[in-house]
Scaffold this motif. Structure first.
Motif, mmCIF file in Angstrom:
data_model
loop_
_atom_site.group_PDB
_atom_site.id
_atom_site.type_symbol
_atom_site.label_atom_id
_atom_site.label_comp_id
_atom_site.label_asym_id
_atom_site.label_seq_id
_atom_site.Cartn_x
_atom_site.Cartn_y
_atom_site.Cartn_z
ATOM 1 N N VAL A 143 0.926 -1.261 0.123
ATOM 2 C CA VAL A 143 -0.056 0.071 0.221
ATOM 3 C C VAL A 143 0.876 1.141 -0.038
ATOM 4 C CG1 VAL A 143 -1.991 1.304 1.133
ATOM 5 C CG2 VAL A 143 -1.723 -1.201 1.307
ATOM 6 N N LEU A 147 0.769 4.301 -2.578
ATOM 7 C CA LEU A 147 0.624 5.793 -2.238
ATOM 8 C C LEU A 147 1.832 6.798 -2.497
ATOM 9 C CD1 LEU A 147 -1.253 5.268 1.144
ATOM 10 C CD2 LEU A 147 -2.186 6.123 -0.741
ATOM 11 N N ILE A 159 -9.819 7.166 -1.576
ATOM 12 C CA ILE A 159 -9.960 6.247 -0.534
ATOM 13 C C ILE A 159 -11.139 6.294 0.334
ATOM 14 C CG2 ILE A 159 -8.725 5.858 1.876
ATOM 15 C CD1 ILE A 159 -6.058 7.140 0.750
ATOM 16 N N SER A 208 -12.898 2.018 -5.782
ATOM 17 C CA SER A 208 -11.925 2.814 -4.880
ATOM 18 C C SER A 208 -10.428 2.118 -5.042
ATOM 19 C CB SER A 208 -12.370 2.695 -3.221
ATOM 20 O OG SER A 208 -13.620 3.464 -3.008
ATOM 21 N N ASP A 209 -9.679 3.104 -4.892
ATOM 22 C CA ASP A 209 -8.045 2.831 -4.908
ATOM 23 C C ASP A 209 -7.784 2.008 -3.593
ATOM 24 O OD1 ASP A 209 -7.286 3.541 -7.471
ATOM 25 O OD2 ASP A 209 -7.755 5.657 -6.503
ATOM 26 N N ILE A 210 -8.382 2.408 -2.504
ATOM 27 C CA ILE A 210 -7.935 1.884 -1.144
ATOM 28 C C ILE A 210 -9.461 1.759 -0.295
ATOM 29 C CG2 ILE A 210 -6.840 2.096 0.970
ATOM 30 C CD1 ILE A 210 -4.615 3.493 -0.480
ATOM 31 N N ILE A 212 -10.928 1.025 3.247
ATOM 32 C CA ILE A 212 -10.543 0.951 4.585
ATOM 33 C C ILE A 212 -11.741 0.809 5.856
ATOM 34 C CG2 ILE A 212 -9.422 2.295 6.656
ATOM 35 C CD1 ILE A 212 -8.085 3.958 4.456
ATOM 36 N N PRO A 238 -9.327 -3.914 -4.763
ATOM 37 C CA PRO A 238 -8.545 -2.751 -4.303
ATOM 38 C C PRO A 238 -7.727 -3.067 -3.074
ATOM 39 C CG PRO A 238 -10.828 -2.105 -4.509
ATOM 40 C CD PRO A 238 -10.656 -3.768 -4.588
ATOM 41 N N TYR A 239 -6.775 -2.089 -2.538
ATOM 42 C CA TYR A 239 -6.029 -2.374 -1.525
ATOM 43 C C TYR A 239 -6.878 -2.198 -0.195
ATOM 44 C CZ TYR A 239 -2.116 -1.205 -4.299
ATOM 45 O OH TYR A 239 -1.104 -1.276 -5.338
ATOM 46 N N MET A 241 -7.165 -2.009 4.019
ATOM 47 C CA MET A 241 -6.694 -1.709 5.367
ATOM 48 C C MET A 241 -7.680 -1.613 6.293
ATOM 49 S SD MET A 241 -4.401 1.606 3.485
ATOM 50 C CE MET A 241 -3.630 2.095 5.275
ATOM 51 N N ASP A 258 -4.014 -5.462 4.048
ATOM 52 C CA ASP A 258 -2.749 -5.705 3.324
ATOM 53 C C ASP A 258 -1.941 -4.681 4.254
ATOM 54 O OD1 ASP A 258 -3.268 -6.773 0.833
ATOM 55 O OD2 ASP A 258 -4.584 -5.113 0.459
#
Length: 354
Positions: A143, A147, A159, A208-210, A212, A238-239, A241, A258
């Motif tokens: 990740v 970024l 995000i 989304s890219d990330i 959470i 996506p990543y 978190m 991740d």
């Protein structure tokens, strides 16, 4: 429970798969345990069921960590083994160098079976261990690297932060982000973090890219150990978190992430520090580039100046050489003298002819 008495009476220390891996991973030379009978205990998992000249290559997993290694089982003994039960046996370790890639594989060889019993973990715990193993095999996405690349290219990532319906941790995250919040394209999405069904919508996010999942501390954290949610997280593109407020225990969902943080504030601090460090690196790189260009321009100017100095010195030497020579005749004077000499010769010839 199925058991058989060992033929030898020597009491051997019992090793787990993790202990054996640690011994061999930390040894430069072949450990003494290799080809020596040792006692081992772990969870038996059947392999593909292919008979290789009277042996099967299965798996023995550690009860505590879930780490595993290859277990070579004689066909005659394999019929007595029960999948996902703890087996206690005597065996020995061998190492094999693979022809392709040169990797060294450690194999446990089952020699004598002592006991089969119920695994220390429940079926749910065993499935959780399997999910952890699958995530480890799939790999953890980098990740921070993603970024950093987005910051360098000035492309704010999208995000999505999923928080509770009445949560105020969005303020904590934005406060921790500080001035870096202007760069990140953050959107906070409120869902019920007490509903498995609503939390499952997090893992449908493919734009989304990330992604959470964040919440503060308190009770009700056991929902993040749900197998259904963790398996969905494993398939997320996506990543992923997590920033779930707990310090003591790591949830199963955290292990699927991740990257995970113990609090939402820790998440915001990390993003801010990553942004600031990248910007500092960019500015440092620009300063070094400007200094290098300045040095190159200065060096080029000095070289050009030296060329002109050398030319000037050469011209001065030529001038000094001309100054040191006696004055000579110019072309006009030479022609006049030649004409006079011709006329003189012509006159003398006429006189002689008379």
């Amino acid at each position: 429970m199925t058991s058989s008495k060992p033929h030898n009476t020597q009491v051997l220390q019992t090793y787990s798969p993790q202990a054996i891996l640690n011994i061999f991973n930390n040894a430069i030379k072949a450990p003494a345990a290799e080809h020596t009978l040792i006692r081992v205990k772990g969870i038996y998992e059947p392999g593909k069921g292919v008979d290789y000249y009277g042996y099967y290559y299965d798996t023995l997993s550690d009860e505590a960590t879930g780490s595993s290694m290859t277990l070579k089982v004689p066909a005659i003994m394999r019929e007595r083994l029960v999948p996902y039960k703890v087996i206690d046996f005597t065996g020995f370790v061998t190492r094999k160098l693979e022809e392709k890639g040169g990797a060294i594989r450690i194999h446990l060889n089952l020699s004598e079976l002592h006991e089969i019993k119920q695994a220390a973990f429940s079926d749910t715990e065993h499935k959780a261990l399997e999910l952890i193993r699958r995530k480890a095999n799939k790999g953890y996405k980098e990740v921070d690297g993603f970024l950093t690349r987005r910051i360098l290219s000035n492309e704010p990532p999208l995000i999505s932060v999923y928080i509770g319906t009445t949560s105020i941790i969005d303020q904590d995250i934005e406060h921790a982000l500080g001035e870096a919040a202007a760069f990140f394209n953050l959107r906070f999405i409120r869902i019920s973090l007490t509903s498995v069904q609503e939390i499952s919508t997090v893992f449908d996010d493919d734009e989304s890219d990330i992604v959470i999942l964040a919440r503060g501390g308190g009770s009700g954290l056991e929902i993040f150990n749900t197998l259904e949610l963790s398996e969905s997280a494993l398939l997320l593109e996506p990543y992923f978190m997590t920033a779930i407020g707990h310090r003591e225990d790591v949830s199963l969902l955290d292990r699927m992430a991740d990257k995970s943080f113990i609090t939402p504030t820790a998440l915001g601090n990390h993003l801010r520090q990553l942004y600031n460090k990248t910007i500092e690196d960019i500015q440092g790189s620009k300063a070094r580039l400007a200094e290098e260009i300045k040095s190159q321009v200065k060096l080029g100017y000095e070289n050009e100046l030296q060329v002109y100095k050398n030319l000037l010195t050469g011209k001065e030497k030529e001038l000094d050489l001309l100054r040191s020579k006696p004055p000579g005749l110019n072309l006009k004077q030479v022609l006049v003298y030649m004409l006079l000499a011709l006329l003189t010769g012509f006159v003398l010839a006429m006189l002689l002819l008379r």
